[in-house]
Design a protein around this motif. Structure first.
Motif: not given
Lengths: 280, 95
Positions: A127-144, A156-166
């Motif tokens: 829960f803790l891992f997935i929660f953090i991973a999902n919530v950072i996809s709501g904030f702008p950050g580093i993305q490839a 800060f152009e796109d949201t953080w890359y989240t591992p759960t979207s893989d």
């Protein structure tokens, strides 16, 4: 809180780190060039290892990188709570409230006393891992992102890359839960009784029970992947439609924070339910 | 006692419907996948694809209904516990 590692943990962690180091040295020594990607939706930066063309010789560098970032954030958070006190501070009450809720859920679903603690440990970690991973996809950050025929890192152009979207991350968790639940079941019921469970209520049902068991990780992982990846794609498509006239902040917030939290909870509840249902 | 802002149990009820659909679909998918792999790598003919697809459908419905029955049982049990507790705030009988 002091972090304590057993000898096994240390050996395991150092093996992983050595593995990463070898891959990093290989990448640097062979002169890595970023792959050429089209500007399609949902393109990923993938690195091909030199073990042929099979599925297991490809890595997704952003997933690995962000997974480690999240793990380090979680460990740092845990380490920052110095001592657990009787009158809790802000951080302690937050974490206690969350984990207490999960413990209640585990107690409801797992019928055998001795399996409550290990199940809770697995569920809370997930829960803790997935929660953090999902919530950072709501904030702008580093993305490839694929741009100009290569991979470009944006800040800060796109949201953080989240591992759960893989799907690899989610499938790993789901398959892990499948193995853990059956290991617990064998431990709880004994091998014979566990094996007999596949032939109930009658031996004709064996293929259906087998397909049902194999379908569990599929539904488990695809549901989280679909929600997070789908949210990301939808935001991208709507933004393309309006040519970024409308800032996708609201959508980021909705898919990242609201849907992300619910899906993290659902994934955890399902993990607990799967383990509980096999032990019964 | 102050009422909770978000009742997670009710979200869980909504989840049951969604979960039923996902269970059925994932079973059909796994059945189809097994059939397809047999057809492609074991050269076993299209009959097996159809057979496993059918098995997947039956399995999906079976597992889905089993899931629903289990949820219904759980709900009834929790309702009974609520009646025993006799605290008046329980939702028993309203649904």
């Amino acid at each position: 809180m002091k972090i304590q590692l057993t000898k096994f943990d240390k050996v395991f962690l150092s093996l992983i780190i050595v593995g990463y180091a070898i891959i990093m040295i290989y990448i640097l020594s062979t002169g890595y060039q970023f792959p050429k990607l089209g500007e399609d939706v949902g393109q990923r930066w993938i690195y091909q290892l030199p073990f042929g063309d099979s599925l297991f010789s490809r890595i997704n560098p952003m997933t690995i990188f962000m997974s480690w970032v999240i793990m380090i954030v979680l460990i740092a958070f845990a380490a920052s709570i110095k001592v657990f006190e009787i009158i809790p501070g802000r951080k302690q009450s937050l974490i206690e409230m969350l984990l207490d809720y999960l413990l209640e859920l585990t107690k409801d679903a797992v019928p055998k006393e001795e399996f409550i603690r290990p199940t809770f440990n697995i569920a809370a970690t997930l829960f803790l891992f997935i929660f953090i991973a999902n919530v950072i996809s709501g904030f702008p950050g580093i993305q490839a992102v694929p741009k100009n025929g290569g991979v470009v890192f944006t800040i800060f152009e796109d949201t953080w890359y989240t591992p759960t979207s893989d799907l690899n991350t989610n499938a790993t968790f789901a398959v892990m839960i499948l193995f853990i639940s059956h290991a617990f079941a064998i431990k709880a019921k004994g091998f014979g009784k566990w094996f007999k469970g596949f032939f109930e209520p009658s031996p004709i049902m064996f293929p259906m029970n087998l397909i049902g068991e194999l379908a569990k990780p599929v539904s488990h992982s695809l549901r989280l992947f679909g929600n997070i990846m789908g949210g990301g794609l939808l935001v991208l498509i709507i933004s393309y439609l309006t040519k970024y006239f409308l800032m996708p902040t609201f959508l980021w917030g909705f898919f990242g924070i609201f849907v992300g939290t619910i899906q993290a909870l659902v994934f955890t509840i399902l993990a607990i339910a799967y383990i509980g249902s096999v032990i019964e | 006692m102050k009422k909770k802002l978000i009742n997670f149990k009710e979200l869980g009820m909504l989840n049951i419907v969604f979960q039923f659909g996902i269970v059925v679909l994932s079973n059909v998918f796994v059945g189809g996948l097994i059939g397809y792999l047999l057809m492609k790598y074991a050269n076993m003919g299209k009959f097996w694809l159809i057979l496993f697809l059918m098995l997947g459908i039956f399995s999906g419905l079976y597992q889905g209904i089993k899931y629903l029955l289990k949820e219904a049982e759980k709900y009834e049990r929790s309702n009974k516990d609520g009646d025993k507790g006799n605290n008046g705030t329980d939702n028993s009988g309203t649904r």
